[in-house]
Write an enzyme that holds these catalytic residues in place. Structure first.
Site, PDB file in Angstrom:
ATOM      1  CB  THR A 106      29.228-101.619 102.152  1.00  0.00           C
ATOM      2  OG1 THR A 106      28.524-100.441 102.535  1.00  0.00           O
ATOM      3  CG2 THR A 106      30.023-101.333 100.880  1.00  0.00           C
ATOM      4  CE  LYS A 181      28.946 -97.010 101.504  1.00  0.00           C
ATOM      5  NZ  LYS A 181      28.680 -97.909 102.615  1.00  0.00           N
ATOM      6  CE  LYS A 249      33.481-104.115 103.713  1.00  0.00           C
ATOM      7  NZ  LYS A 249      32.101-103.618 103.644  1.00  0.00           N
TER       8      LYS A 249
END
Length: 302
Positions: A106, A181, A249
């Protein structure tokens, strides 16, 4: 012809962390032999100890590509991805014409587009395939793959994706899987912070948090994440299934994507700030639901 058959049976795997280990095991269960590399060699050796000659431990990422034409990568952060791809004898050093990479990290859409160009410039093929799911689904073969890039490779990898997951989607041009995502994980992170606030408010108002979780689970807001993480919050059980630092993140990357598109995301921005505070208090490597520990401390201090 025999060498081609051997190459097809051997699949590469780079990154045997919280997610990668379970994914690799499911590829082994599906019948593949794996050529593996991990930053800490112990993880590779442990897998080989369990699976014998079905696992070949490689010294470098580039060596993985010498054993097979298809390599899955599952690395933890944008910095680690860049390092492992570009280091001496790294991923890119192993890419030659016809080599295929399925990357499940990701990272920002721009970073994924960079990887696509770096691989295809060397004659390789690239499928981005970030996953929705954490440690449990990775081991259970219940991940959801959010793919983009080389559509033909997506179709060729279907059997492997089915071995590791319960669903696979293809979204089109490079970067599209990464964008989806971030949307998904932005929603998840915001919900996690909201649940932590709800539990904190219950405690402050002298209500029974267990009863609150029961009420949520019986109504329109019932969802597997609240059902799993709510009791863990109350019990203070923060063993990492999805580390808080990775959730933070992803929130940060989602907010940055919104800014680049001229779209404010105030809920996600606030959730990111709360997660950053939890990291500052030492919760980075704990599960994302450990954000509640920070939220409940705020309640005490107030």
């Amino acid at each position: 012809h025999q060498e081609k058959a051997i190459m097809a049976d051997v699949v590469g795997f780079v990154g045997l962390g919280i997610m990668g280990e379970g994914m690799a095991i499911n590829l082994l269960k599906s019948g593949h032999t794996l050529a593996v590399w991990n930053r800490s060699r112990g993880k590779s050796e442990a897998l080989a100890a369990s699976w014998g000659d079905k696992v070949v431990v490689c010294e470098t990422p580039a060596e993985v590509f010498s054993k097979t034409n298809l390599v899955y990568c599952m690395l933890s952060t944008p910095e680690v991805v860049k390092s492992v791809y570009e280091m001496e004898a790294g991923v890119l050093a192993g890419v030659t014409a016809g080599k295929c990479i399925v990357d499940c990290a990701t990272i920002a859409p721009d970073d994924m587009q960079r990887l696509y160009k770096q691989v295809t410039d060397k004659g390789g093929r690239f499928l981005e395939a970030p996953v929705s799911g954490s440690k449990g689904p990775a081991h259970a073969g219940q991940l959801i793959f959010l793919c983009a890039g080389d559509e033909a490779l997506f179709k060729e990898a279907t059997a492997d994706l089915d071995a590791m997951g319960k669903a696979s989607f293809f979204f089109g041009e490079p970067g599209s899987g990464a964008r989806m995502k971030l949307v998904v994980n932005m929603t998840m992170g915001s919900m996690m912070v909201a649940l932590g606030e709800a539990v904190s408010l219950c405690e402050k108002a002298q209500l029974d948090s267990k009863q609150m979780l029961q009420v949520l689970d019986l109504g329109a807001m019932a969802n597997p994440m609240f059902k799993l993480k709510g009791p863990k919050m109350l019990a203070g059980e923060f063993e990492p299934n999805f580390p808080l630092q990775h959730q933070q993140k992803d929130l940060k990357l989602a907010v940055e994507l919104g800014k680049s598109l001229g779209l404010p995301l105030p809920l996600a921005d606030t959730a990111d700030t709360v997660m950053q505070q939890a990291r500052a208090e030492g919760s980075s490597e704990l599960d994302m639901c450990a954000v509640y520990a920070t939220q409940s401390k705020q309640m005490v201090s107030n």
